[in-house]
Design an enzyme around this catalytic site. Structure first.
Site, PDB file in Angstrom:
ATOM      1  N   SER A 131     121.241 -47.433  46.925  1.00 42.17           N
ATOM      2  CA  SER A 131     120.125 -47.000  46.095  1.00 42.17           C
ATOM      3  C   SER A 131     120.638 -46.160  44.914  1.00 42.17           C
ATOM      4  O   SER A 131     121.488 -46.645  44.160  1.00 42.17           O
ATOM      5  CB  SER A 131     119.104 -46.250  46.953  1.00 42.17           C
ATOM      6  OG  SER A 131     117.868 -46.133  46.292  1.00 42.17           O
ATOM      7  N   ASP A 186     113.728 -56.788  48.321  1.00 44.06           N
ATOM      8  CA  ASP A 186     114.034 -55.472  47.740  1.00 44.06           C
ATOM      9  C   ASP A 186     113.897 -55.557  46.226  1.00 44.06           C
ATOM     10  O   ASP A 186     114.781 -56.075  45.535  1.00 44.06           O
ATOM     11  CB  ASP A 186     115.440 -55.023  48.124  1.00 44.06           C
ATOM     12  CG  ASP A 186     115.731 -53.588  47.675  1.00 44.06           C
ATOM     13  OD1 ASP A 186     114.854 -52.976  47.035  1.00 44.06           O
ATOM     14  OD2 ASP A 186     116.835 -53.091  47.972  1.00 44.06           O
ATOM     15  N   HIS A 199     113.960 -52.180  51.299  1.00 41.44           N
ATOM     16  CA  HIS A 199     114.957 -51.251  50.755  1.00 41.44           C
ATOM     17  C   HIS A 199     115.514 -50.316  51.825  1.00 41.44           C
ATOM     18  O   HIS A 199     116.526 -49.648  51.587  1.00 41.44           O
ATOM     19  CB  HIS A 199     114.327 -50.435  49.620  1.00 41.44           C
ATOM     20  CG  HIS A 199     115.313 -49.687  48.772  1.00 41.44           C
ATOM     21  ND1 HIS A 199     116.301 -50.321  48.038  1.00 41.44           N
ATOM     22  CD2 HIS A 199     115.470 -48.350  48.536  1.00 41.44           C
ATOM     23  CE1 HIS A 199     117.021 -49.411  47.389  1.00 41.44           C
ATOM     24  NE2 HIS A 199     116.542 -48.208  47.683  1.00 41.44           N
TER      25      HIS A 199
END
Length: 219
Positions: A131, A186, A199
């Site tokens: 991320s 995602d 995610h």
């Protein structure tokens, strides 16, 4: 792109209600690794940057699972793990900056690469991010001096927040040494900051990441 307040709400709701793989639950017991900072050198050094809001310096969603999987693959005596902490606080707001993180966080990752290079000159370095941590690694690795960059043998990026902007690779770093892992569904990998349940599933891909990193280091 969504507003920061909506991103905060999405993360909070998903963290509370979203499905979490069993391996991720186990990894929550230890979300930090500081081998380099503790003076430990091993043949392979993994440097990892966690995602936004994750605690520790590795995080439980992808960081610790990847560290553990790489140790299983190569042997615990062969792998040192180091998370990016310090100035990288994994806050939410830096996601909305032009580089999807801030310079202080990028500099903190660079500090870890420099430490690995100077403290463990014979080690093969591999790296990863999840991320916001992918943006941290992206910004750091592309700007590393050549003598340090050449020792970074492979990089895995989970839920790459700059996947669209950087064409699925880290600028100024070999594409064949980079693996971008994007879970189906995602949307972060599509150039947005919309957080979906997908995610949060990257612990499931730790084995795949470890296989790739192991393939990039020499025996």
């Amino acid at each position: 792109m969504i507003l920061p307040s909506l991103l905060v709400a999405s993360l909070s709701a998903l963290a509370a209600a979203g499905p979490v793989p069993p391996s991720a639950l186990e990894a929550r017991q230890s979300e930090s690794a500081s081998d380099l900072e503790n003076g430990i050198c091993k043949p392979v050094v993994l440097i990892f940057a966690r995602g936004s809001t994750e605690s520790g310096n590795m995080g439980y969603i992808a960081g610790m699972p990847t560290c553990n999987a790489l140790k299983t693959k190569l042997g615990s005596d062969q792998v040192a793990c180091q998370g990016v902490g310090g100035a990288y606080t994994a806050g939410l707001i830096p996601n909305f900056l032009p580089n999807n993180t801030d310079q202080a966080s990028i500099d903190e990752a660079t500090k870890m690469f420099d430490l690995a290079h100077t403290q463990c000159p014979d080690a093969q370095i591999v790296a990863g991010g999840y991320s916001q941590g992918t943006a941290v690694m992206d910004g750091s690795i592309q700007a590393l001096p050549d003598d340090i960059k050449s020792t970074v043998k492979g990089v895995v990026l989970f839920g790459f927040t700059r996947n669209l902007q950087d064409n699925g690779q880290i600028p100024n770093y070999p594409k064949d040494q980079t693996k971008v892992i994007c879970a189906p569904g995602d949307l972060v990998c599509d150039g947005t900051l919309i957080i979906t349940p997908a995610h949060l599933t990257y612990a499931l891909y730790a084995g795949e990441a470890a296989e790739f990193l192991a393939s990039k280091v020499s025996a």
